[in-house]
Design an enzyme around this catalytic site. Structure first.
Site, PDB file in Angstrom:
ATOM      1  N   ARG A  52       5.296   7.634   5.465  1.00 17.99           N
ATOM      2  CA  ARG A  52       5.738   7.366   3.911  1.00 17.99           C
ATOM      3  C   ARG A  52       7.045   8.449   3.829  1.00 17.99           C
ATOM      4  O   ARG A  52       8.137   7.863   3.032  1.00 17.99           O
ATOM      5  CB  ARG A  52       4.685   7.797   2.836  1.00 17.99           C
ATOM      6  CG  ARG A  52       3.221   6.962   3.042  1.00 17.99           C
ATOM      7  CD  ARG A  52       2.202   7.567   2.131  1.00 17.99           C
ATOM      8  NE  ARG A  52       1.743   8.700   2.808  1.00 17.99           N
ATOM      9  CZ  ARG A  52       0.528   9.353   2.797  1.00 17.99           C
ATOM     10  NH1 ARG A  52      -0.307   8.482   2.263  1.00 17.99           N
ATOM     11  NH2 ARG A  52       0.188  10.598   3.098  1.00 17.99           N
ATOM     12  N   LYS A 161       3.426   6.766  -7.592  1.00 14.74           N
ATOM     13  CA  LYS A 161       3.337   7.718  -6.200  1.00 14.74           C
ATOM     14  C   LYS A 161       2.813   9.159  -6.734  1.00 14.74           C
ATOM     15  O   LYS A 161       3.730   9.896  -7.678  1.00 14.74           O
ATOM     16  CB  LYS A 161       4.376   7.675  -5.746  1.00 14.74           C
ATOM     17  CG  LYS A 161       4.339   8.422  -4.222  1.00 14.74           C
ATOM     18  CD  LYS A 161       3.605   7.544  -3.431  1.00 14.74           C
ATOM     19  CE  LYS A 161       2.848   8.299  -2.088  1.00 14.74           C
ATOM     20  NZ  LYS A 161       2.422   7.501  -1.207  1.00 14.74           N
ATOM     21  N   SER A 231      -0.880   5.820  -5.852  1.00 16.16           N
ATOM     22  CA  SER A 231      -1.020   6.174  -4.466  1.00 16.16           C
ATOM     23  C   SER A 231      -0.607   7.520  -4.138  1.00 16.16           C
ATOM     24  O   SER A 231       0.482   7.615  -4.768  1.00 16.16           O
ATOM     25  CB  SER A 231      -0.030   5.016  -3.452  1.00 16.16           C
ATOM     26  OG  SER A 231       0.209   5.396  -2.379  1.00 16.16           O
ATOM     27  N   ARG A 328      -8.107  -2.057   2.359  1.00 18.03           N
ATOM     28  CA  ARG A 328      -6.931  -2.708   2.301  1.00 18.03           C
ATOM     29  C   ARG A 328      -6.705  -4.068   3.022  1.00 18.03           C
ATOM     30  O   ARG A 328      -6.187  -5.031   2.597  1.00 18.03           O
ATOM     31  CB  ARG A 328      -5.879  -1.775   2.869  1.00 18.03           C
ATOM     32  CG  ARG A 328      -5.327  -0.554   1.637  1.00 18.03           C
ATOM     33  CD  ARG A 328      -3.986   0.068   2.292  1.00 18.03           C
ATOM     34  NE  ARG A 328      -4.387   0.751   3.254  1.00 18.03           N
ATOM     35  CZ  ARG A 328      -4.788   2.233   3.186  1.00 18.03           C
ATOM     36  NH1 ARG A 328      -4.767   2.774   2.221  1.00 18.03           N
ATOM     37  NH2 ARG A 328      -4.837   2.713   4.528  1.00 18.03           N
ATOM     38  N   SER A 347      -2.523  -1.524  -1.866  1.00 12.80           N
ATOM     39  CA  SER A 347      -2.676  -0.062  -1.828  1.00 12.80           C
ATOM     40  C   SER A 347      -4.239   0.397  -2.118  1.00 12.80           C
ATOM     41  O   SER A 347      -4.840  -0.255  -2.792  1.00 12.80           O
ATOM     42  CB  SER A 347      -2.006   0.466  -3.283  1.00 12.80           C
ATOM     43  OG  SER A 347      -2.221   2.041  -3.104  1.00 12.80           O
ATOM     44  N   GLY A 358     -13.352  -2.917  -7.372  1.00 16.57           N
ATOM     45  CA  GLY A 358     -12.228  -3.996  -7.646  1.00 16.57           C
ATOM     46  C   GLY A 358     -11.080  -3.188  -7.886  1.00 16.57           C
ATOM     47  O   GLY A 358     -10.853  -1.910  -7.536  1.00 16.57           O
TER      48      GLY A 358
END
Length: 367
Positions: A52, A161, A231, A328, A347, A358
Site C-alpha cells: 500500500r 483510509k 481500510s 475479499r 476491501s 455484509g
C-alpha cells in the site's frame, strides 16, 4: 459546474504507474484535475502489508513531478487510498477520480460528484476511539461541501483510509503514560476502521452521536453506516476521505448507485446497486448493460457468527489465512459473476460498515 470522470487502470505491480502515465501523456487525464486515486494492491492486507505504501509512494513521486510540486503538497491535493489484498481472481488496479470545472447549466438530473477531505494526524491513543470518530465526522461534512452534495441521501459511498497501531506506536504512547484502544496490532485495524465508519454514520445522520461511545466501538454491531468503506494501513497516521454521490451541481456523464450486501454472496443487492446506477435488466444484466459499469466498490467481511446463510464456515477459524482474505475473495467472485470482470474494488474488514457479515456495495456507471 463540476464534471467528475473516473478511470479504472490495470497495474502490473504496486509501483506500476505506466497505465496512468499513458493516459496523462495522451492528455486523457490532466494531472491538475486528479483529486483521488483508489487502488487495490496485491499484499496481504494486514499490518505488515507494505504494498500500500509502496504504491502510494510511487504515485506521489510521479504526480509531484508532473505537477511540479513537492511531496507534501501532492499529499494535500490528492487523496491516495490503497487497499491491500487481491485474493482469488481479484485483479490489482487503480481507480482515478478527476474533477474539472466546466460551463454548463444546472443539471435536471443528479450526476456523479466527488469530494475529498483529510483529518489531522492521530495520536496512537486516539485511534479506535471517540477522538477519531468525531474528527472523521467533521471531515466527512467537509468532503460533502467539497463535492457540492447537500443531502446525506445523495451520498452513495465514502471511502476512507485510516491508520493502525504498531508495536512502536503502542510503546510511544506508553512512554507518555497513555494507553491505546487495543494492544493487538491486527485488531487495531478493525478498531480504526470501525471508528472511521461510525464517524461517517454520525455525519450522515445514520446513527446518533449520543449512541456512539468508546465501549460501543467494535462491540455494538447494530450501529453502522450503509455507505462507509474503511481500510486501515500502516503508511499513514490520519484519515483520508473520498466521498462519492450524485448532485445537480455536476455535469458528469456518470452516476453512482448503492445498496448493502446482507452477506458475502448477496448478489441481489449488487443487482440493486447496478439498477441504482441506471442499468436496466430483469434477472441478469446483458453484456451491453455491463459495459456501462466503470467500477464496483464493495466491502467484505466474515460474519461473527461463523456462518453464511445458516451454514458453518471456517473463515474465522483458519489459522493459516486471515478471515479478511477469505472474505475479499468470496465477495469479489460474487460480484464478478455479474460484471463478467474480476477487476473490481473489494476491501476487507467491514466493522460498522453494513450489517454483520455484509457490507455496502456501490456501482459507478455511464449514463
Amino acid at each position: 459546474m463540476q464534471k467528475v470522470e473516473v478511470f479504472r487502470i490495470a497495474t502490473g505491480s504496486p509501483d506500476d504507474i505506466s497505465g496512468l502515465k499513458a493516459l496523462i501523456d495522451n492528455q486523457t487525464i490532466i494531472p491538475e484535475e486528479i483529486i483521488a486515486v483508489l487502488g487495490k494492491t496485491e499484499g496481504n492486507g494486514c499490518v505488515n502489508d507494505f504494498t500500500r505504501g509502496f504504491a502510494t509512494q510511487s504515485l506521489a513521486y510521479y504526480l509531484a513531478n508532473e505537477l511540479q510540486i513537492d511531496l507534501d503538497e501532492v499529499h494535500k491535493k490528492i487523496a491516495f487510498i490503497m487497499s491491500g489484498g487481491t485474493e482469488g481472481v481479484m485483479s490489482p488496479h487503480l481507480t482515478v477520480f478527476i474533477r474539472k470545472e466546466v460551463e454548463a447549466p444546472k443539471a435536471s438530473e443528479k450526476r456523479l460528484a466527488a469530494g475529498i477531505a483529510f483529518t489531522h494526524p492521530f495520536k496512537p491513543e486516539e485511534i479506535g476511539r471517540m477522538e477519531q470518530v468525531l474528527e472523521v465526522a467533521e471531515a466527512v461534512r467537509q468532503a460533502m461541501k467539497d463535492a457540492k452534495i447537500e443531502k446525506p441521501e445523495d451520498v452513495h459511498f465514502v471511502q476512507i483510509k485510516c491508520p493502525l497501531l504498531t508495536a512502536d506506536r503502542i510503546e510511544e504512547a506508553a512512554h507518555r503514560g497513555k494507553d491505546v484502544a487495543v494492544h493487538d496490532t491486527y485488531k487495531s485495524m478493525g478498531f480504526s476502521r470501525g471508528a472511521s465508519a461510525l464517524g461517517v454514520a454520525i455525519a450522515l445522520g445514520e446513527v446518533s452521536e449520543a449512541d456512539v461511545t468508546n465501549e460501543a466501538i467494535c462491540t455494538d454491531w447494530n450501529l453502522y453506516s450503509t455507505v462507509a468503506s474503511t481500510s486501515a494501513g500502516v503508511e499513514i497516521m490520519h484519515d483520508e476521505i473520498i466521498l462519492i454521490g450524485n448532485s445537480t451541481e455536476s455535469a458528469s456523464d456518470l452516476v453512482i448507485g448503492h445498496s448493502v450486501m446482507k452477506d458475502a454472496i448477496d448478489i441481489d443487492s449488487v443487482k440493486d446497486a447496478m439498477k441504482g446506477a441506471g442499468l436496466q435488466f430483469d434477472e441478469y444484466p446483458s453484456k451491453e448493460e455491463v459495459s456501462k459499469v466503470v467500477n464496483v466498490l464493495a466491502k467484505a467481511e466474515a460474519a461473527t457468527t461463523g456462518t453464511c446463510r445458516g451454514r458453518r464456515t471456517i473463515m474465522l477459524d483458519d489459522s493459516d489465512i486471515n478471515h479478511t482474505r477469505h472474505a475479499r475473495a468470496v465477495v469479489n467472485a460474487a460480484i464478478s459473476t455479474l460484471t463478467r470482470d474480476p477487476m473490481v474494488y473489494v476491501s476487507g474488514g467491514a466493522e460498522h460498515q453494513g450489517p454483520d457479515g455484509g457490507g455496502p456495495v456501490a456501482v459507478i456507471a455511464k449514463v
